[in-house]
Structures are given as structure tokens and as C-alpha cells.
Design a protein around this motif. Sequence first.
Motif, PDB file in Angstrom:
ATOM      1  N   LEU A 146       0.820  -1.219   0.000  1.00 49.04           N
ATOM      2  CA  LEU A 146       0.000   0.000   0.000  1.00 49.04           C
ATOM      3  C   LEU A 146       0.851   1.265   0.000  1.00 49.04           C
ATOM      4  CD1 LEU A 146      -2.957   0.342  -0.127  1.00 49.04           C
ATOM      5  CD2 LEU A 146      -3.063   0.365   2.370  1.00 49.04           C
ATOM      6  N   GLU A 147       1.993   1.189   0.704  1.00 43.78           N
ATOM      7  CA  GLU A 147       2.827   2.390   0.834  1.00 43.78           C
ATOM      8  C   GLU A 147       3.327   2.876  -0.537  1.00 43.78           C
ATOM      9  OE1 GLU A 147       5.887   1.810   3.780  1.00 43.78           O
ATOM     10  OE2 GLU A 147       6.922   3.554   2.935  1.00 43.78           O
ATOM     11  N   ASP A 173       0.366   4.315  -2.460  1.00 43.56           N
ATOM     12  CA  ASP A 173      -0.023   5.621  -1.887  1.00 43.56           C
ATOM     13  C   ASP A 173       0.930   6.715  -2.350  1.00 43.56           C
ATOM     14  OD1 ASP A 173      -2.247   4.898  -0.582  1.00 43.56           O
ATOM     15  OD2 ASP A 173      -1.346   4.771   1.425  1.00 43.56           O
ATOM     16  N   ARG A 174       2.238   6.362  -2.347  1.00 44.53           N
ATOM     17  CA  ARG A 174       3.231   7.365  -2.758  1.00 44.53           C
ATOM     18  C   ARG A 174       3.008   7.756  -4.218  1.00 44.53           C
ATOM     19  NH1 ARG A 174       8.217   4.898  -2.887  1.00 44.53           N
ATOM     20  NH2 ARG A 174       7.801   4.240  -0.758  1.00 44.53           N
ATOM     21  N   VAL A 199       0.205   7.699  -5.869  1.00 43.50           N
ATOM     22  CA  VAL A 199      -0.997   8.548  -5.982  1.00 43.50           C
ATOM     23  C   VAL A 199      -0.684   9.963  -5.489  1.00 43.50           C
ATOM     24  CG1 VAL A 199      -3.372   8.867  -5.191  1.00 43.50           C
ATOM     25  CG2 VAL A 199      -2.565   6.577  -5.801  1.00 43.50           C
ATOM     26  N   ARG A 200       0.067  10.080  -4.403  1.00 42.60           N
ATOM     27  CA  ARG A 200       0.426  11.421  -3.888  1.00 42.60           C
ATOM     28  C   ARG A 200       1.268  12.185  -4.912  1.00 42.60           C
ATOM     29  NH1 ARG A 200       1.355   8.776   1.013  1.00 42.60           N
ATOM     30  NH2 ARG A 200       3.612   8.870   0.686  1.00 42.60           N
ATOM     31  N   GLU A 216      -0.979  13.330  -7.647  1.00 42.69           N
ATOM     32  CA  GLU A 216      -1.800  14.463  -7.177  1.00 42.69           C
ATOM     33  C   GLU A 216      -0.995  15.762  -7.187  1.00 42.69           C
ATOM     34  OE1 GLU A 216      -5.071  13.270  -3.950  1.00 42.69           O
ATOM     35  OE2 GLU A 216      -3.055  12.564  -3.456  1.00 42.69           O
ATOM     36  N   GLU A 258      -8.522   0.265  -9.313  1.00 41.21           N
ATOM     37  CA  GLU A 258      -7.686  -0.728  -8.624  1.00 41.21           C
ATOM     38  C   GLU A 258      -8.340  -2.091  -8.708  1.00 41.21           C
ATOM     39  OE1 GLU A 258      -6.269  -0.204  -4.572  1.00 41.21           O
ATOM     40  OE2 GLU A 258      -7.031   1.833  -4.676  1.00 41.21           O
ATOM     41  N   ALA A 296      -9.009  10.706  -6.755  1.00 41.06           N
ATOM     42  CA  ALA A 296      -8.061  11.227  -5.760  1.00 41.06           C
ATOM     43  C   ALA A 296      -8.321  12.727  -5.585  1.00 41.06           C
ATOM     44  CB  ALA A 296      -6.651  10.977  -6.221  1.00 41.06           C
TER      45      ALA A 296
END
Length: 270
Positions: free
Chosen positions: A195-196, A199-200, A202-203, A206, A217, A270
Motif C-alpha cells: 500500500l505504501e 499511496d506514494r 498517488v500522492r 496528485e 484498482e 483522488a
Amino acid sequence: LNYRHVHHAGNFADLVKHAVLLHLLAAATARAQPLFLLDTHAGAGVYALADSRTGEAAAGVARLMDRRAPAVFDPLKRAVTRLNGGGPVRSYPGSPRLIADALRPADEYVACELRPDDHAQLQRTLAGAPAEALRADGYLAVRNLLPVGHANALVLIDPPYERGDEYAQAVAAVGAALARSPVAQVCLWAPLKDLETFDRLVRELEALDPPDLLLVECRLRPLIDPLKLNGCALALVNAPAELEPGFADIADWTAEVLGDPGGEGRVWRA
Ligand SMILES: C[S@@+](CC[C@H](N)C(=O)[O-])C[C@H]1O[C@@H](n2cnc3c(N)ncnc32)[C@H](O)[C@@H]1O
């Protein structure tokens, strides 16, 4: 360049990517303006499943062709049937074959592949199609070949993620595509391991401040073991909102039918 897509052709991740791609293409080729499509990591274009060392297609396309699936998979099923002449599934179409067959005569397609052997096969796949098969770095092609201000452009970014900087390169390519055409549709494939890392990604996407960002997903299982390919995701920019139910059907069916208990599809902004 050790990655060989032939060993993974027709697996669950190809089904998700290619069903989403064909759903995007149907909408993009329904527009009046010709489409410009850039495929940054094109691969060979067609794969003989017998050449795979993993047999992943048995748990992927073989099941898709055997089972009932939502209508959004129909174009992919038709393409597989056509490629195999209606017989047993021995070959699987990569993105170049699928794209070349979906385009109209006025549309343009540029496919980039760096490996000489896959590029040679790509040229054979695209012979006669309104397409260019370049032995070129797809990340550079985004910066140099994507027409500035094009009103109907689609960029598929499908890296092998074998290099440490591949996520950063992919994110930069999304930014470069939007800098050249803010209305371009961008489709970035990514593996789901832990997940990490996701998540990175996606950040970082963004942080580019895209007009909109849709994540599709497909989790085959909860993301507990980071050493496994636990699923895949597509990050979409400028995807038409009316396509979202189809994306959800693709992610849900693949997770439920090809995944483990606890697998799930997720479509979110997002
Ligand atoms: C995941 S495969 C592509 C699969 C293809 N998009 C499909 O859906 O059928 C990634 C491909 O990118 C190629 N490749 C790796 N780095 C590249 C780069 N910087 N530019 C162009 N191709 C690259 C690899 O040789 C490999 O064939």
C-alpha cells in the motif's frame, strides 16, 4: 531491459489494462477529431502463449473466455477470438494489436519499444496499420512527439517497473503529457504490491495537480505480502466520467473471479 512481457501476456493485469484501454478507445474514437495515441511501452504487440514460462494466461485470459463476464469485456473477448481465428486461445493481443484494430483511418498511433527483439515483432504486428513502431524511449517520446495542444490525445504508459526510478519516470511522463496537452487522456499502469508504494504514487500524481485523477484498482487479495503482485491499478487523467461504471465492472469482475477471497475492485477519485 530484462523484462519480457511474453511471460505475463494474458494474465489478470493484462485483462484489466486492455479492457480499460478498449473502453477508453471506444469513447475516444467516437469523437469527431482524429485521435493521436502514444503507447510509451508497446511491447511486441502479439504473444504466443506457448512461449510463456509462467503460464499466467491460464488464470487470466483462458478464464475470461470460458466464463460470463460484464459487457465491457466484450471488445477484448472479440479481439482474442479474432486473433485466434475462433479456435483455442494460443495467442494474446498486446496493446499495439488492440489499438491498431480500434483506430479509424485518420487516427494516428505511435508505439515505442526499446528491446530490439520485441521492436522487430512490433514492426511485424503493425505492418499495414496507420501506425509507427519506433525503437525509442517512450518517456522521451512523450516530451518530443506528443502534439502540443492536441484536442484528442491518449497516452498509454505501461512500464515494466524493473528500474529503481521507474515510478519517478512514469510520474514525470504524466506531467510532461499534460504540459503538452492539458486535455490529453493519460492511462498509467502500476503494480499493486504494498500500500505504501501505491499511496506514494498517488500522492506524486496528485502533486502534478491534474485536471482530475481516477484510480481503477483491482486487488486480487489484501495487500499483506509486499513480495507478491497482489493486484494492479490504472491511474487515469481526463477519463470521461460516463466510463466509470465500465471501469468498476472490469475491476470488480477480475478481483472476484480471478482473485482470492478478500480481493476487491475499487474505483475512486483522488
Ligand atoms: C509491460 S511491457 C508492455 C506491454 C504492452 N503495453 C501491452 O499492453 O501489450 C513493457 C515494455 O516496455 C519496454 N521498455 C522498457 N523500458 C522502455 C522505455 N523506456 N521505452 C520504451 N519501451 C521500454 C520493455 O522492453 C517491454 O517490452
